[in-house]
Scaffold this motif. Structure first.
Motif, PDB file in Angstrom:
ATOM      1  N   GLN A 104       0.825  -1.208   0.000  1.00  0.00           N
ATOM      2  CA  GLN A 104       0.000   0.000   0.000  1.00  0.00           C
ATOM      3  C   GLN A 104       0.860   1.259   0.000  1.00  0.00           C
ATOM      4  OE1 GLN A 104      -2.326  -0.976   3.482  1.00  0.00           O
ATOM      5  NE2 GLN A 104      -3.913  -2.008   2.276  1.00  0.00           N
ATOM      6  N   LEU A 105       1.958   1.243   0.754  1.00  0.00           N
ATOM      7  CA  LEU A 105       2.871   2.395   0.777  1.00  0.00           C
ATOM      8  C   LEU A 105       3.538   2.591  -0.579  1.00  0.00           C
ATOM      9  CD1 LEU A 105       4.516   1.841   4.271  1.00  0.00           C
ATOM     10  CD2 LEU A 105       3.138   3.827   3.604  1.00  0.00           C
ATOM     11  N   LEU A 106       3.925   1.510  -1.219  1.00  0.00           N
ATOM     12  CA  LEU A 106       4.533   1.621  -2.548  1.00  0.00           C
ATOM     13  C   LEU A 106       3.558   2.253  -3.536  1.00  0.00           C
ATOM     14  CD1 LEU A 106       6.430  -1.781  -2.670  1.00  0.00           C
ATOM     15  CD2 LEU A 106       7.469   0.501  -2.623  1.00  0.00           C
ATOM     16  N   VAL A 107       2.295   1.848  -3.486  1.00  0.00           N
ATOM     17  CA  VAL A 107       1.288   2.438  -4.371  1.00  0.00           C
ATOM     18  C   VAL A 107       1.113   3.922  -4.054  1.00  0.00           C
ATOM     19  CG1 VAL A 107      -1.143   2.400  -5.058  1.00  0.00           C
ATOM     20  CG2 VAL A 107       0.109   0.242  -4.768  1.00  0.00           C
ATOM     21  N   GLN A 108       1.054   4.274  -2.769  1.00  0.00           N
ATOM     22  CA  GLN A 108       0.922   5.686  -2.381  1.00  0.00           C
ATOM     23  C   GLN A 108       2.081   6.517  -2.917  1.00  0.00           C
ATOM     24  OE1 GLN A 108       0.520   5.889   1.893  1.00  0.00           O
ATOM     25  NE2 GLN A 108      -1.336   4.637   1.880  1.00  0.00           N
ATOM     26  N   GLN A 109       3.282   5.924  -2.963  1.00  0.00           N
ATOM     27  CA  GLN A 109       4.461   6.636  -3.464  1.00  0.00           C
ATOM     28  C   GLN A 109       4.610   6.525  -4.985  1.00  0.00           C
ATOM     29  OE1 GLN A 109       8.028   5.580  -1.297  1.00  0.00           O
ATOM     30  NE2 GLN A 109       7.088   6.004   0.673  1.00  0.00           N
ATOM     31  N   LYS A 110       3.607   5.915  -5.631  1.00  0.00           N
ATOM     32  CA  LYS A 110       3.620   5.738  -7.091  1.00  0.00           C
ATOM     33  C   LYS A 110       4.831   4.909  -7.540  1.00  0.00           C
ATOM     34  CE  LYS A 110       0.949   9.925  -8.143  1.00  0.00           C
ATOM     35  NZ  LYS A 110       0.037   9.663  -7.106  1.00  0.00           N
ATOM     36  N   THR A 111       5.135   3.872  -6.757  1.00  0.00           N
ATOM     37  CA  THR A 111       6.232   2.962  -7.059  1.00  0.00           C
ATOM     38  C   THR A 111       5.652   1.625  -7.509  1.00  0.00           C
ATOM     39  OG1 THR A 111       7.607   4.016  -5.358  1.00  0.00           O
ATOM     40  CG2 THR A 111       8.299   1.844  -6.128  1.00  0.00           C
ATOM     41  N   ASP A 112       5.991   1.214  -8.724  1.00  0.00           N
ATOM     42  CA  ASP A 112       5.523  -0.061  -9.257  1.00  0.00           C
ATOM     43  C   ASP A 112       6.263  -1.212  -8.583  1.00  0.00           C
ATOM     44  OD1 ASP A 112       4.012   1.496 -10.961  1.00  0.00           O
ATOM     45  OD2 ASP A 112       5.308   1.165 -12.707  1.00  0.00           O
ATOM     46  N   VAL A 113       5.621  -2.369  -8.548  1.00  0.00           N
ATOM     47  CA  VAL A 113       6.201  -3.567  -7.951  1.00  0.00           C
ATOM     48  C   VAL A 113       6.607  -4.550  -9.039  1.00  0.00           C
ATOM     49  CG1 VAL A 113       5.685  -5.613  -6.543  1.00  0.00           C
ATOM     50  CG2 VAL A 113       4.968  -3.357  -5.762  1.00  0.00           C
ATOM     51  N   VAL A 114       7.828  -5.067  -8.906  1.00  0.00           N
ATOM     52  CA  VAL A 114       8.332  -6.159  -9.730  1.00  0.00           C
ATOM     53  C   VAL A 114       8.556  -7.325  -8.772  1.00  0.00           C
ATOM     54  CG1 VAL A 114      10.203  -6.937 -11.238  1.00  0.00           C
ATOM     55  CG2 VAL A 114       9.479  -4.527 -11.283  1.00  0.00           C
ATOM     56  N   PHE A 115       8.127  -8.521  -9.151  1.00  0.00           N
ATOM     57  CA  PHE A 115       8.296  -9.659  -8.248  1.00  0.00           C
ATOM     58  C   PHE A 115       8.363 -10.951  -9.053  1.00  0.00           C
ATOM     59  CE2 PHE A 115       4.032 -10.449  -9.206  1.00  0.00           C
ATOM     60  CZ  PHE A 115       3.532 -11.551  -8.537  1.00  0.00           C
ATOM     61  N   GLY A 116       8.481 -12.071  -8.363  1.00  0.00           N
ATOM     62  CA  GLY A 116       8.721 -13.354  -8.998  1.00  0.00           C
ATOM     63  C   GLY A 116       7.563 -13.973  -9.755  1.00  0.00           C
ATOM     64  N   GLY A 117       6.414 -13.317  -9.796  1.00  0.00           N
ATOM     65  CA  GLY A 117       5.315 -13.754 -10.643  1.00  0.00           C
ATOM     66  C   GLY A 117       4.394 -14.812 -10.074  1.00  0.00           C
ATOM     67  N   GLY A 118       4.614 -15.243  -8.835  1.00  0.00           N
ATOM     68  CA  GLY A 118       3.794 -16.298  -8.259  1.00  0.00           C
ATOM     69  C   GLY A 118       2.517 -15.787  -7.614  1.00  0.00           C
ATOM     70  N   LYS A 119       1.537 -16.684  -7.517  1.00  0.00           N
ATOM     71  CA  LYS A 119       0.271 -16.319  -6.881  1.00  0.00           C
ATOM     72  C   LYS A 119       0.179 -16.871  -5.458  1.00  0.00           C
ATOM     73  CE  LYS A 119      -2.177 -20.285  -8.876  1.00  0.00           C
ATOM     74  NZ  LYS A 119      -3.217 -20.707  -9.800  1.00  0.00           N
ATOM     75  N   ILE A 120       1.212 -17.579  -5.018  1.00  0.00           N
ATOM     76  CA  ILE A 120       1.168 -18.234  -3.712  1.00  0.00           C
ATOM     77  C   ILE A 120       2.047 -17.532  -2.693  1.00  0.00           C
ATOM     78  CG2 ILE A 120       0.567 -20.499  -4.651  1.00  0.00           C
ATOM     79  CD1 ILE A 120       3.524 -21.265  -4.458  1.00  0.00           C
ATOM     80  N   GLY A 121       1.765 -17.769  -1.425  1.00  0.00           N
ATOM     81  CA  GLY A 121       2.591 -17.274  -0.332  1.00  0.00           C
ATOM     82  C   GLY A 121       2.688 -15.762  -0.264  1.00  0.00           C
ATOM     83  N   MET A 122       3.829 -15.306   0.228  1.00  0.00           N
ATOM     84  CA  MET A 122       4.070 -13.866   0.363  1.00  0.00           C
ATOM     85  C   MET A 122       4.051 -13.178  -0.994  1.00  0.00           C
ATOM     86  SD  MET A 122       4.463 -13.072   3.610  1.00  0.00           S
ATOM     87  CE  MET A 122       5.553 -11.671   3.766  1.00  0.00           C
ATOM     88  N   MET A 123       4.501 -13.893  -2.040  1.00  0.00           N
ATOM     89  CA  MET A 123       4.481 -13.298  -3.381  1.00  0.00           C
ATOM     90  C   MET A 123       3.061 -12.917  -3.783  1.00  0.00           C
ATOM     91  SD  MET A 123       7.257 -15.196  -5.821  1.00  0.00           S
ATOM     92  CE  MET A 123       6.655 -16.864  -5.587  1.00  0.00           C
ATOM     93  N   GLY A 124       2.138 -13.834  -3.612  1.00  0.00           N
ATOM     94  CA  GLY A 124       0.753 -13.553  -3.963  1.00  0.00           C
ATOM     95  C   GLY A 124       0.152 -12.451  -3.114  1.00  0.00           C
ATOM     96  N   ILE A 125       0.515 -12.420  -1.850  1.00  0.00           N
ATOM     97  CA  ILE A 125       0.004 -11.393  -0.935  1.00  0.00           C
ATOM     98  C   ILE A 125       0.456 -10.009  -1.382  1.00  0.00           C
ATOM     99  CG2 ILE A 125       0.212 -10.505   1.431  1.00  0.00           C
ATOM    100  CD1 ILE A 125       0.306 -13.567   2.267  1.00  0.00           C
ATOM    101  N   VAL A 126       1.749  -9.864  -1.707  1.00  0.00           N
ATOM    102  CA  VAL A 126       2.278  -8.572  -2.164  1.00  0.00           C
ATOM    103  C   VAL A 126       1.601  -8.149  -3.465  1.00  0.00           C
ATOM    104  CG1 VAL A 126       4.338  -7.400  -3.062  1.00  0.00           C
ATOM    105  CG2 VAL A 126       4.492  -8.775  -0.985  1.00  0.00           C
ATOM    106  N   ALA A 127       1.504  -9.066  -4.421  1.00  0.00           N
ATOM    107  CA  ALA A 127       0.897  -8.737  -5.711  1.00  0.00           C
ATOM    108  C   ALA A 127      -0.565  -8.339  -5.543  1.00  0.00           C
ATOM    109  CB  ALA A 127       1.018  -9.925  -6.660  1.00  0.00           C
ATOM    110  N   ASP A 128      -1.325  -9.144  -4.812  1.00  0.00           N
ATOM    111  CA  ASP A 128      -2.753  -8.863  -4.633  1.00  0.00           C
ATOM    112  C   ASP A 128      -2.980  -7.537  -3.912  1.00  0.00           C
ATOM    113  OD1 ASP A 128      -3.387 -11.232  -5.914  1.00  0.00           O
ATOM    114  OD2 ASP A 128      -3.704 -12.355  -4.053  1.00  0.00           O
ATOM    115  N   ALA A 129      -2.188  -7.260  -2.885  1.00  0.00           N
ATOM    116  CA  ALA A 129      -2.351  -6.008  -2.134  1.00  0.00           C
ATOM    117  C   ALA A 129      -2.001  -4.803  -2.995  1.00  0.00           C
ATOM    118  CB  ALA A 129      -1.488  -6.036  -0.875  1.00  0.00           C
ATOM    119  N   THR A 130      -0.977  -4.931  -3.823  1.00  0.00           N
ATOM    120  CA  THR A 130      -0.593  -3.830  -4.716  1.00  0.00           C
ATOM    121  C   THR A 130      -1.700  -3.566  -5.734  1.00  0.00           C
ATOM    122  OG1 THR A 130       1.741  -4.435  -4.462  1.00  0.00           O
ATOM    123  CG2 THR A 130       1.185  -2.994  -6.307  1.00  0.00           C
TER     124      THR A 130
END
Length: 193
Positions: free
Chosen positions: A27-53
């Motif tokens: 949420q903070l990254l979105v507020q700062q207009k910072t895009d997220v790059v990540f490992g592409g997975g839908k599971i675990g912490m990866m999925g949580i970060v992607a979904d929240a963004t």
């Protein structure tokens, strides 16, 4: 930073605090207009970060090797997805797409990705900020080991200072946005890697 790579686990962990802090960081990254790059997975912490963004209206780019995509762990609702052949290509593209790196709680893969980025910084291949979100003191033992490496003469002061650490996502992002890389000699060029 216009974009940041987030390294994190394919497991959510047992304590929900890791998940809630990952959501807060997204949420903070979105507020700062910072895009997220990540490992592409839908599971675990990866999925949580992607979904929240995505839920906060941010942009998320995934980078996943074909062998993981075929095992059906690829996130299917991202802004953009890159499918690569190897794990090394994955790290290189994630690096190329981002202005900084943040590691969250994770396992061997998270640490391997983190240390490769640190090694590249040590070799002078990039000057990007590298942060650890130290939720619940998750990285305390690792940090103690890094201090021992420094004390025993295997890691110099400039290279030890390359890693930025905080348990508060907002303070970590402030540290990263204000980061000035130490002046280290370039041992290699990008083409030699």
């Amino acid at each position: 930073m216009k974009s940041v790579t987030v390294f994190c686990g394919a497991s959510p962990g047992f304590d929900k605090v890791y998940q809630s802090e990952a959501v807060r960081l997204a949420q903070l990254l979105v507020q700062q207009k910072t895009d997220v790059v990540f490992g592409g997975g839908k599971i675990g912490m990866m999925g949580i970060v992607a979904d929240a963004t995505l839920a906060a209206g941010g942009k998320v780019t995934g980078v996943i090797p074909i062998f993981l995509k075929t095992k059906e762990v690829a996130h299917d609702s991202l802004t953009e997805m890159h499918v690569v052949k190897t794990m090394h290509e994955r790290k290189m593209l994630m690096h190329d797409l981002s202005d900084g790196v943040i590691a969250l709680a994770g396992g061997y893969g998270t640490l391997e990705e983190l240390f490769e980025m640190l090694t590249w910084a040590q070799l002078g291949l990039h000057e990007k900020p590298i942060g650890l979100l130290n939720t619940k003191g998750y990285f305390n033992h690792l940090l103690k080991f890094l201090d021992q490496m420094h004390e025993e003469g295997f890691l110099n002061t400039a290279n030890r200072s390359m890693i930025l650490v905080h348990e508060n996502p907002e303070k970590l992002l402030t540290m990263m946005n204000n980061y000035v890389a130490p002046d280290v000699p370039k041992w290699l060029t990008q083409k030699e890697v």
